[in-house]
Design a protein around this motif. Structure first.
Motif, short mmCIF file in Angstrom:
data_model
loop_
_atom_site.label_atom_id
_atom_site.label_comp_id
_atom_site.label_asym_id
_atom_site.label_seq_id
_atom_site.Cartn_x
_atom_site.Cartn_y
_atom_site.Cartn_z
N MET A 164 3.46 -1.86 -1.57
CA MET A 164 3.87 -3.18 -1.07
C MET A 164 4.44 -4.05 -2.19
SD MET A 164 4.31 -5.27 1.34
CE MET A 164 3.64 -4.36 2.72
N PRO A 165 5.79 -4.18 -2.21
CA PRO A 165 6.41 -5.06 -3.20
C PRO A 165 5.96 -6.52 -2.97
CG PRO A 165 8.03 -3.61 -2.21
CD PRO A 165 6.78 -3.48 -1.39
N GLY A 166 5.92 -7.28 -4.07
CA GLY A 166 5.51 -8.68 -3.95
C GLY A 166 4.02 -8.86 -4.16
N VAL A 167 3.26 -7.77 -4.14
CA VAL A 167 1.81 -7.80 -4.38
C VAL A 167 1.60 -7.21 -5.78
CG1 VAL A 167 -0.41 -6.85 -3.61
CG2 VAL A 167 1.30 -7.56 -1.93
N PRO A 168 0.69 -7.81 -6.60
CA PRO A 168 0.48 -7.31 -7.97
C PRO A 168 0.26 -5.80 -8.00
CG PRO A 168 -0.78 -9.32 -7.62
CD PRO A 168 -0.16 -8.97 -6.29
N ALA A 169 0.82 -5.15 -9.01
CA ALA A 169 0.77 -3.68 -9.10
C ALA A 169 -0.67 -3.17 -9.06
CB ALA A 169 1.47 -3.21 -10.37
N GLY A 170 -0.94 -2.24 -8.16
CA GLY A 170 -2.25 -1.61 -8.08
C GLY A 170 -3.29 -2.36 -7.27
N LEU A 338 -3.53 7.32 14.25
CA LEU A 338 -4.75 6.53 14.45
C LEU A 338 -5.10 6.36 15.93
CD1 LEU A 338 -4.35 3.79 11.68
CD2 LEU A 338 -6.04 5.62 11.76
N GLU A 339 -4.20 6.72 16.82
CA GLU A 339 -4.55 6.72 18.25
C GLU A 339 -5.37 7.97 18.60
OE1 GLU A 339 -0.85 6.17 20.43
OE2 GLU A 339 -1.44 4.08 20.75
N HIS A 340 -5.34 8.98 17.70
CA HIS A 340 -6.05 10.24 17.96
C HIS A 340 -7.29 10.42 17.11
CE1 HIS A 340 -2.10 11.04 19.68
NE2 HIS A 340 -2.68 11.99 20.40
N CYS A 341 -7.43 9.62 16.08
CA CYS A 341 -8.48 9.86 15.09
C CYS A 341 -8.83 8.54 14.42
CB CYS A 341 -7.93 10.86 14.07
SG CYS A 341 -9.12 11.41 12.87
N PRO A 342 -10.11 8.25 14.15
CA PRO A 342 -10.44 7.02 13.42
C PRO A 342 -9.90 7.09 12.00
CG PRO A 342 -12.45 8.28 13.93
CD PRO A 342 -11.29 9.05 14.51
N GLY A 343 -9.67 5.93 11.40
CA GLY A 343 -9.16 5.94 10.04
C GLY A 343 -8.64 4.59 9.61
N SER A 344 -7.98 4.58 8.46
CA SER A 344 -7.49 3.31 7.92
C SER A 344 -6.22 3.52 7.09
CB SER A 344 -8.59 2.65 7.07
OG SER A 344 -8.33 1.26 6.95
N TYR A 345 -5.34 2.55 7.21
CA TYR A 345 -4.06 2.53 6.50
C TYR A 345 -4.07 1.27 5.65
CZ TYR A 345 1.11 1.97 6.25
OH TYR A 345 2.41 1.82 5.86
N PHE A 346 -3.82 1.42 4.37
CA PHE A 346 -3.91 0.24 3.50
C PHE A 346 -2.67 0.14 2.61
CE2 PHE A 346 -4.84 2.33 -0.54
CZ PHE A 346 -5.30 3.57 -0.13
N MET A 347 -2.56 -1.01 1.94
CA MET A 347 -1.41 -1.29 1.08
C MET A 347 -1.84 -1.22 -0.38
SD MET A 347 0.75 -2.03 3.41
CE MET A 347 0.57 -2.41 5.15
N ILE A 348 -0.90 -0.79 -1.21
CA ILE A 348 -1.14 -0.80 -2.66
C ILE A 348 0.04 -1.56 -3.30
CG2 ILE A 348 -0.28 1.60 -2.73
CD1 ILE A 348 -2.02 1.96 -5.25
N GLY A 349 -0.29 -2.64 -4.01
CA GLY A 349 0.74 -3.52 -4.58
C GLY A 349 1.71 -2.75 -5.46
N ASN A 350 3.02 -3.04 -5.31
CA ASN A 350 4.06 -2.36 -6.09
C ASN A 350 4.53 -3.22 -7.26
OD1 ASN A 350 5.60 0.18 -6.08
ND2 ASN A 350 7.40 -1.14 -5.90
N GLY A 351 4.05 -4.48 -7.31
CA GLY A 351 4.46 -5.38 -8.39
C GLY A 351 4.88 -6.73 -7.84
N ALA A 352 4.36 -7.80 -8.45
CA ALA A 352 4.69 -9.15 -7.99
C ALA A 352 5.98 -9.61 -8.64
CB ALA A 352 3.55 -10.10 -8.33
N GLY A 353 6.49 -10.74 -8.21
CA GLY A 353 7.68 -11.30 -8.83
C GLY A 353 8.78 -11.52 -7.83
N GLU A 354 9.90 -12.01 -8.34
CA GLU A 354 11.05 -12.31 -7.49
C GLU A 354 12.12 -11.24 -7.72
OE1 GLU A 354 11.53 -14.92 -5.28
OE2 GLU A 354 9.38 -15.24 -5.59
N SER A 355 12.86 -10.93 -6.67
CA SER A 355 13.95 -9.99 -6.85
C SER A 355 15.07 -10.25 -5.87
CB SER A 355 13.45 -8.56 -6.65
OG SER A 355 14.55 -7.69 -6.63
N THR A 356 16.28 -10.10 -6.37
CA THR A 356 17.44 -10.21 -5.50
C THR A 356 17.92 -8.84 -5.06
OG1 THR A 356 18.78 -10.25 -7.49
CG2 THR A 356 18.29 -12.37 -6.48
N GLY A 357 17.34 -7.78 -5.67
CA GLY A 357 17.69 -6.43 -5.27
C GLY A 357 19.12 -6.05 -5.60
N GLU A 358 19.58 -6.42 -6.79
CA GLU A 358 20.96 -6.11 -7.15
C GLU A 358 21.10 -4.90 -8.06
OE1 GLU A 358 22.10 -9.93 -8.49
OE2 GLU A 358 22.64 -10.60 -6.48
#
Ligand SMILES: [Zn+2]
Ligand SMILES: [Zn+2]
Length: 400
Positions: A164-170, A338-358
């Motif tokens: 997940m970009p925008g969230v601190p790394a890790g 997850l409709e067939h089996c219990p479980g969990s999906y989570f996010m892992i931060g890819n790095g905070a900051g601003e980006s224009t994606g250029e």
């Protein structure tokens, strides 16, 4: 040595694997090179590899001890039809195809865990590593399940992660309950009677009906859905007519419909169908509605999400764990699993900051850049974090 430290010292070959996958991205159901590469390595580590589910999908199984519990860990492998603008050395060599969602990183992360688990982790039970094709399109999870994934490889719980970009790394972000939205595609074709723009009384105008329908649809979210629930109805395309003095015979609308609740999803379908049909009829045109249910709401079960939080906290400490993040209106086909089996999906931060994606070549910029942007890149620093999480989760879940 801690699990995290161990995975950090073993990270280099998997960063190299990630760069190799990034350089050679493959679209959904065409991940032939990727799955070949993975299958060979997994077999060399002692896994029993089953290939061909959903064409390019594979399941690597490793059973240990007498334990009866079965754990599923899933990574997605596909890239997107995007032209990469990054200038770094591992940029895509396949014109118009790019790992712009970090699935190269998810795959490499699970591979690093796979090697470490096979060589160093003691557990008792069955581990199923699920490498899934076509998360972006057309939905490899559903195809794998239709081809018998959970009959052939039963799991008591399944887990998956996304960067997940925008969230601190890790940083690990867990969400109990609904976490990602359902996504449905609706095409409405209005058929009227074409005619001269100067004589509207001799025609049945589908454009006026289309305009009325666009406005009426807005009342569903504001008047029918509980204000405390989430719903999105976006008319992303309205196509009709070609000349200012001609009333066309037909018009077409395309909608994206999203919700974070299975009942709201049903309500949206019911009200869209009712309103479109009634509005069209009131204006003398015929409505044909093609309502395609795509990815369902992703719902994380409570017990499995709590276990994942505990593992995350044990691994990284409480400050690097967000116990309950906000749900997202994006969609993800792990929801089908997850409709067939219990479980969990989570996010892992890819790095905070601003980006224009250029595509400046600055890696911090690429890590903060949102996924599906041509300037995005997966952050290699989080690879050992995710791999260590999978290893520790395996240890904790598959204990005697
Ligand atoms: Zn994506
Ligand atoms: Zn993705």
């Amino acid at each position: 040595m801690s699990v995290l430290h161990a995975l950090q010292t073993r990270a280099a070959p998997f960063v190299a694997l990630r760069h190799d996958l990034h350089r050679h991205p493959e679209l959904g159901l065409k991940e032939f090179r990727t799955s070949e590469l993975l299958a060979q390595q997994l077999q060399s580590w002692g896994y029993t590899v089953t290939r061909g589910l959903a064409t390019t999908g594979l399941v690597a199984q490793l059973q240990r001890g007498k334990g009866v519990k079965r754990l599923g860990l899933r990574a997605d492998m596909d890239a997107l039809p995007i032209h990469e603008v990054n200038v770094f050395e591992h940029r895509s060599v396949h014109e118009g195809v790019m790992h712009a969602c970090g699935h190269d990183g998810h795959t490499a992360m699970l591979m690093a865990a796979a090697q470490y688990i096979a060589q160093e982790v003691e557990y008792s039970g069955t581990l199923n590593l699920i490498f899934q094709p076509a998360e972006e399109h057309p939905g490899g999870a559903k195809i794998m399940i239709e081809e018998g994934l959970f009959e052939r490889f039963p799991c008591d719980a399944i887990f998956a992660a996304h960067n997940m970009p925008g969230v601190p790394a890790g940083q690990l972000v867990f969400i109990e309950g609904p976490a990602m939205a359902s996504s449905d595609d609706v095409t409405i074709t209005l058929t009227g009677v074409g005619g001269h723009g100067a004589m509207p009384h001799r025609a049945q105008d589908p454009i006026v009906a289309a305009a009325a329908i666009v406005m009426t649809l807005q009342t569903i979210v504001s008047r029918n859905v509980d204000p405390q629930h989430t719903a999105v109805i976006t008319v992303g395309s309205l196509v009709a007519g070609q000349a200012n003095n001609v009333i066309p015979a037909s018009a077409r609308l395309e909608l994206s419909v999203r919700s974070l609740d299975r009942e709201v999803r049903d309500l949206l379908q019911e009200r869209i169908t009712q309103l479109v049909t009634a509005q069209a009829q009131s204006l003398g045109v015929l409505a044909q509605i093609d309502y395609k249910r795509d990815y369902p709401v992703l719902v994380n079960t409570a017990a499995e999400t709590e276990l994942a939080r505990q593992v995350g906290t044990e691994l990284l400490g409480a400050e690097r764990v967000t116990r309950q993040g906000r749900a997202l209106t994006g969609s993800e086909d792990f929801a089908v699993m997850l409709e067939h089996c219990p479980g969990s999906y989570f996010m892992i931060g890819n790095g905070a900051g601003e980006s224009t994606g250029e595509g400046t070549g600055d890696s911090a910029v690429a890590h903060a850049c949102m996924v599906h942007n041509p300037g995005y890149d997966f952050n290699d620093d989080i690879l050992p974090v995710g791999a260590a999480f999978w290893a520790l989760l395996t240890q904790r879940f598959l204990k005697d």
